[in-house]
Design an enzyme around this catalytic site. Structure first.
Site, PDB file in Angstrom:
ATOM      1  N   VAL A 111      -9.075  -5.413  -1.045  1.00 29.14           N
ATOM      2  CA  VAL A 111      -9.382  -6.422  -0.029  1.00 29.14           C
ATOM      3  C   VAL A 111      -8.377  -6.366   1.122  1.00 29.14           C
ATOM      4  CG1 VAL A 111      -8.177  -8.214  -1.382  1.00 29.14           C
ATOM      5  CG2 VAL A 111      -9.798  -8.916   0.357  1.00 29.14           C
ATOM      6  N   ASP A 113      -6.956  -8.765   3.596  1.00 33.62           N
ATOM      7  CA  ASP A 113      -6.860 -10.198   3.849  1.00 33.62           C
ATOM      8  C   ASP A 113      -6.080 -10.407   5.146  1.00 33.62           C
ATOM      9  OD1 ASP A 113      -6.908 -12.945   3.479  1.00 33.62           O
ATOM     10  OD2 ASP A 113      -5.231 -12.964   2.092  1.00 33.62           O
ATOM     11  N   ARG A 115      -3.996  -8.206   6.239  1.00 34.99           N
ATOM     12  CA  ARG A 115      -3.810  -6.816   6.678  1.00 34.99           C
ATOM     13  C   ARG A 115      -2.356  -6.348   6.595  1.00 34.99           C
ATOM     14  NH1 ARG A 115      -7.763  -5.072  11.411  1.00 34.99           N
ATOM     15  NH2 ARG A 115      -9.220  -5.407   9.700  1.00 34.99           N
ATOM     16  N   GLU A 186      -9.586  -9.129 -13.057  1.00 33.26           N
ATOM     17  CA  GLU A 186      -8.607 -10.211 -13.252  1.00 33.26           C
ATOM     18  C   GLU A 186      -9.102 -11.231 -14.276  1.00 33.26           C
ATOM     19  OE1 GLU A 186      -7.212 -10.217  -8.543  1.00 33.26           O
ATOM     20  OE2 GLU A 186      -8.761 -11.600  -9.244  1.00 33.26           O
TER      21      GLU A 186
HETATM   22  P1  5GP Z   1      -3.071  -8.692   2.618  1.00 32.90           P
HETATM   23  O1  5GP Z   1      -2.866 -10.142   2.958  1.00 32.90           O
HETATM   24  O2  5GP Z   1      -1.808  -7.909   2.783  1.00 32.90           O
HETATM   25  O3  5GP Z   1      -4.236  -8.085   3.371  1.00 32.90           O
HETATM   26  O4  5GP Z   1      -3.441  -8.648   1.083  1.00 32.90           O
HETATM   27  C1  5GP Z   1      -2.424  -8.594   0.125  1.00 32.90           C
HETATM   28  C2  5GP Z   1      -2.934  -8.527  -1.271  1.00 32.90           C
HETATM   29  O5  5GP Z   1      -3.252  -9.840  -1.670  1.00 32.90           O
HETATM   30  C3  5GP Z   1      -4.209  -7.717  -1.533  1.00 32.90           C
HETATM   31  O6  5GP Z   1      -3.958  -6.354  -1.768  1.00 32.90           O
HETATM   32  C4  5GP Z   1      -4.718  -8.385  -2.785  1.00 32.90           C
HETATM   33  O7  5GP Z   1      -4.111  -7.830  -3.929  1.00 32.90           O
HETATM   34  C5  5GP Z   1      -4.271  -9.825  -2.610  1.00 32.90           C
HETATM   35  N1  5GP Z   1      -5.394 -10.644  -2.119  1.00 32.90           N
HETATM   36  C6  5GP Z   1      -5.638 -11.037  -0.859  1.00 32.90           C
HETATM   37  N2  5GP Z   1      -6.764 -11.773  -0.800  1.00 32.90           N
HETATM   38  C7  5GP Z   1      -7.241 -11.822  -2.078  1.00 32.90           C
HETATM   39  C8  5GP Z   1      -8.396 -12.439  -2.662  1.00 32.90           C
HETATM   40  O8  5GP Z   1      -9.231 -13.090  -2.022  1.00 32.90           O
HETATM   41  N3  5GP Z   1      -8.565 -12.276  -4.005  1.00 32.90           N
HETATM   42  C9  5GP Z   1      -7.672 -11.573  -4.767  1.00 32.90           C
HETATM   43  N4  5GP Z   1      -7.930 -11.481  -6.057  1.00 32.90           N
HETATM   44  N5  5GP Z   1      -6.574 -10.968  -4.242  1.00 32.90           N
HETATM   45  C10 5GP Z   1      -6.380 -11.092  -2.906  1.00 32.90           C
END
Ligand code: 5GP
Length: 209
Positions: A111, A113, A115, A186
């Site tokens: 995902v 989120d 970034r 999960e």
């Molecule tokens: P980022 O915010 O850097 O894009 O995402 C960081 C990490 O947070 C992702 O690789 C993922 O493991 C976790 N994460 C972000 N959003 C979600 C979500 O909606 N569900 C789950 N299970 N993990 C998430």
């Protein structure tokens, strides 16, 4: 206030989402190496490999793993300050740059989120490549520079904190609202997870009619 809304994805949902974008990745990027960001990128990388297997050579694309962990963001963090918020828990092993030179590497996560993770992973991998290129004669560097692209199963539609350079191909399986995604790997009770996911789908269909 109730529980914030979740989106439950089943193994089959994810498999089919990946199948749906696999031809595009194969034709537009043609990766010869996957770099899965653990743990969420592992299952998607393995599934994508099934669809990207070269039909003539039957060769499997190798999957390398990296592990990153995110600290809570302080308010007002800029994309330049991100490095201090992400820590490496696992990397490519000795001589990471050597493994990457000349490859077409697809970075995979479940995902996108904020970034931040993707920005950090790409930047660090590019640094490894640049240090390795310095060891080569200048005339050989351009041909050996690694091509990177990104694949995520879900891209959350929201303003991003992390940034990716516009010349890096970016593939997503599905775009979703900014809600928390519950992934099947999960879940402790997978039957219950699948039952609730089915219920959510039925409710959604009923609301659409
Ligand atoms: P980022 O915010 O850097 O894009 O995402 C960081 C990490 O947070 C992702 O690789 C993922 O493991 C976790 N994460 C972000 N959003 C979600 C979500 O909606 N569900 C789950 N299970 N993990 C998430």
């Amino acid at each position: 206030m109730g529980e914030p809304e979740h989106i439950r994805a089943t193994y089959n949902d994810i498999h089919n989402i990946i199948r749906g974008v696999s031809d595009k990745i194969a034709s537009e990027f043609k990766p010869d190496m996957f770099i899965a960001i653990g743990g969420g990128g592992f299952f998607p990388a393995r599934v994508l490999r099934t669809f990207l297997k070269d039909p003539s050579t039957k060769r499997n694309i190798p999957i390398q793993a990296i592990g990153l962990s995110l600290y809570e963001s302080l308010p007002g963090t800029t994309s330049e300050q991100l490095g201090s918020e992400v820590i490496r828990t696992q990397w490519l092993g000795p001589d990471p740059g050597k493994r990457l030179l000349g490859r077409r590497a697809l970075i995979i996560d479940e995902v996108d989120d904020s970034r931040k993770t993707l920005q950090y992973a790409l930047k660090e991998l590019q640094k490894d490549v640049e240090s390795e290129l310095q060891l080569l004669p200048e005339s050989e560097r351009d041909s050996q520079r690694t091509e990177f692209a990104i694949f995520v199963v879900h891209n959350k539609l929201k303003p991003k904190i992390g940034e990716l350079p516009p010349n890096i191909p970016y593939f997503f399986g599905a775009e979703v609202e900014d809600k928390w995604l519950d992934y099947p790997w999960e879940a402790i009770d997978i039957e219950e997870h699948d039952r609730l996911a089915k219920e959510d789908k039925e409710k959604k269909t009923a609301n659409e009619h």
